[in-house]
Design an enzyme around this catalytic site. Structure first.
Site, short mmCIF file in Angstrom:
data_model
loop_
_atom_site.label_atom_id
_atom_site.label_comp_id
_atom_site.label_asym_id
_atom_site.label_seq_id
_atom_site.Cartn_x
_atom_site.Cartn_y
_atom_site.Cartn_z
N PRO A 134 0.79 -1.23 0.00
CA PRO A 134 0.00 0.00 0.00
C PRO A 134 0.82 1.28 0.00
CG PRO A 134 -0.17 -1.13 2.12
CD PRO A 134 0.48 -2.08 1.16
N ASN A 135 0.35 2.22 -0.78
CA ASN A 135 0.87 3.59 -0.88
C ASN A 135 2.19 3.69 -1.65
OD1 ASN A 135 -1.26 4.84 0.71
ND2 ASN A 135 -0.37 3.74 2.45
N ARG A 141 4.72 10.98 -2.26
CA ARG A 141 4.59 10.57 -0.86
C ARG A 141 5.88 10.85 -0.09
NH1 ARG A 141 4.74 4.33 1.13
NH2 ARG A 141 4.17 4.82 3.28
N TYR A 180 11.12 8.87 1.07
CA TYR A 180 11.09 7.87 -0.01
C TYR A 180 11.68 8.36 -1.33
CZ TYR A 180 7.99 5.58 3.31
OH TYR A 180 7.49 5.00 4.44
N ASN A 236 8.03 -5.64 -1.02
CA ASN A 236 7.98 -4.54 -0.05
C ASN A 236 6.53 -4.47 0.43
OD1 ASN A 236 7.87 -2.20 1.40
ND2 ASN A 236 9.01 -0.96 -0.07
N ALA A 245 3.16 -0.84 4.71
CA ALA A 245 2.60 -0.83 6.07
C ALA A 245 2.19 -2.22 6.55
CB ALA A 245 1.40 0.11 6.13
N HIS A 269 4.21 -4.54 9.07
CA HIS A 269 4.16 -4.41 10.53
C HIS A 269 2.88 -4.99 11.14
CE1 HIS A 269 7.36 -1.79 9.30
NE2 HIS A 269 6.53 -0.95 8.74
N ASP A 323 1.83 -15.79 6.31
CA ASP A 323 1.34 -17.16 6.14
C ASP A 323 1.26 -17.55 4.66
OD1 ASP A 323 1.21 -17.62 8.84
OD2 ASP A 323 -0.96 -17.38 9.01
N GLU A 351 12.73 -9.46 1.44
CA GLU A 351 11.92 -8.32 1.89
C GLU A 351 12.74 -7.04 1.65
OE1 GLU A 351 11.43 -8.60 6.10
OE2 GLU A 351 10.32 -6.72 6.27
N HIS A 391 12.78 -2.68 2.00
CA HIS A 391 12.21 -1.40 2.41
C HIS A 391 13.08 -0.28 1.88
CE1 HIS A 391 9.41 -3.45 4.95
NE2 HIS A 391 10.41 -4.20 5.37
N ILE A 392 12.43 0.71 1.30
CA ILE A 392 13.16 1.85 0.73
C ILE A 392 13.85 2.64 1.83
CG2 ILE A 392 12.81 4.05 -0.50
CD1 ILE A 392 10.38 2.58 -1.91
N SER A 393 13.13 2.87 2.90
CA SER A 393 13.67 3.66 4.02
C SER A 393 14.36 2.75 5.02
CB SER A 393 12.53 4.43 4.71
OG SER A 393 11.64 3.51 5.34
N ARG A 447 13.36 4.29 12.38
CA ARG A 447 12.11 5.07 12.37
C ARG A 447 11.28 4.73 13.61
NH1 ARG A 447 9.44 4.90 6.63
NH2 ARG A 447 8.21 6.58 7.61
N ARG A 495 7.31 0.52 13.56
CA ARG A 495 7.89 -0.05 12.33
C ARG A 495 8.99 -1.09 12.64
NH1 ARG A 495 5.76 3.44 8.29
NH2 ARG A 495 5.45 5.50 9.19
C1 DQA Z 1 8.32 0.99 3.75
C2 DQA Z 1 8.40 1.24 5.25
C3 DQA Z 1 7.06 1.00 5.92
O1 DQA Z 1 7.16 1.22 7.32
C4 DQA Z 1 6.03 1.95 5.37
O2 DQA Z 1 4.76 1.70 5.92
C5 DQA Z 1 5.97 1.92 3.89
C6 DQA Z 1 7.21 1.80 3.11
C7 DQA Z 1 9.63 1.33 3.03
O3 DQA Z 1 9.74 0.95 1.86
O4 DQA Z 1 10.51 1.98 3.59
O5 DQA Z 1 4.92 2.11 3.29
O6 DQA Z 1 8.07 -0.40 3.54
#
Ligand code: DQA
Length: 147
Positions: free
Chosen positions: A9-10, A17, A22, A73, A76, A79, A86, A97, A99-101, A106, A110
């Site tokens: 998501p997002n 964003r 990001y 990725n 959200a 978490h 599963d 897995e 994560h960009i950040s 953080r 998270r």
């Molecule tokens: C994220 C980190 C997550 O905590 C956050 O909810 C995201 C992006 C990242 O790519 O850094 O949507 O997965």
């Protein structure tokens, strides 16, 4: 070899964003880079993004016996989602897995990742380049370990 690259998501809002976290490049740019990185490794790549947990679960289930590796990725849902964890365990496809950040630096909420209980590796804080690292590492992991 075929990889499925899943963004949660997002992540379709990249560019708009929170650019301080990001970056200012958008989701289309991320997709183009992932396609390039896969092509450079001779990997067929399917890109998928959804804002809906169950749709991501369905996509992971559909990947059974069809893809060799998953780069995810979960955004959200990282978490919160036991369902995505599963699904990954059910299909047993080697997974990285991303994560960009740098989530480890953080907010406290998270710091938990359900997907980490299954993923062979977690890459964080490398920006878009983290997907390239994931693609190259996962290819080596699958090739070397016969996964
Ligand atoms: C994220 C980190 C997550 O905590 C956050 O909810 C995201 C992006 C990242 O790519 O850094 O949507 O997965």
């Amino acid at each position: 070899m075929k990889f499925l690259i899943i963004n949660g998501p997002n992540l379709n809002m990249l560019g708009l964003r929170e650019p301080g976290i990001y970056g200012d490049r958008n989701y289309a740019t991320l997709c183009a880079l992932c396609e390039e990185w896969c092509a450079a490794e001779g990997i067929e790549c399917e890109l998928f993004q959804s804002n809906h947990e169950g749709v991501i679960v369905d996509k992971i289930q559909e990947a059974y016996d069809k893809v060799d590796g998953i780069v995810i990725n979960p955004a959200a849902y990282t978490h919160t989602s036991v369902a995505i964890l599963d699904a990954l365990k059910a299909v047993a496809i080697p997974t990285v897995e991303v994560h960009i950040s740098k989530v480890s630096e953080r907010e406290a909420f998270r710091q938990v990742s359900f997907v980490s209980y299954y993923a062979a590796r977690t890459i964080q804080g490398m920006g878009f380049e983290g997907y390239g690292e994931a693609i190259r590492w996962l290819k080596g992991y699958i090739t070397d370990s016969g996964n």
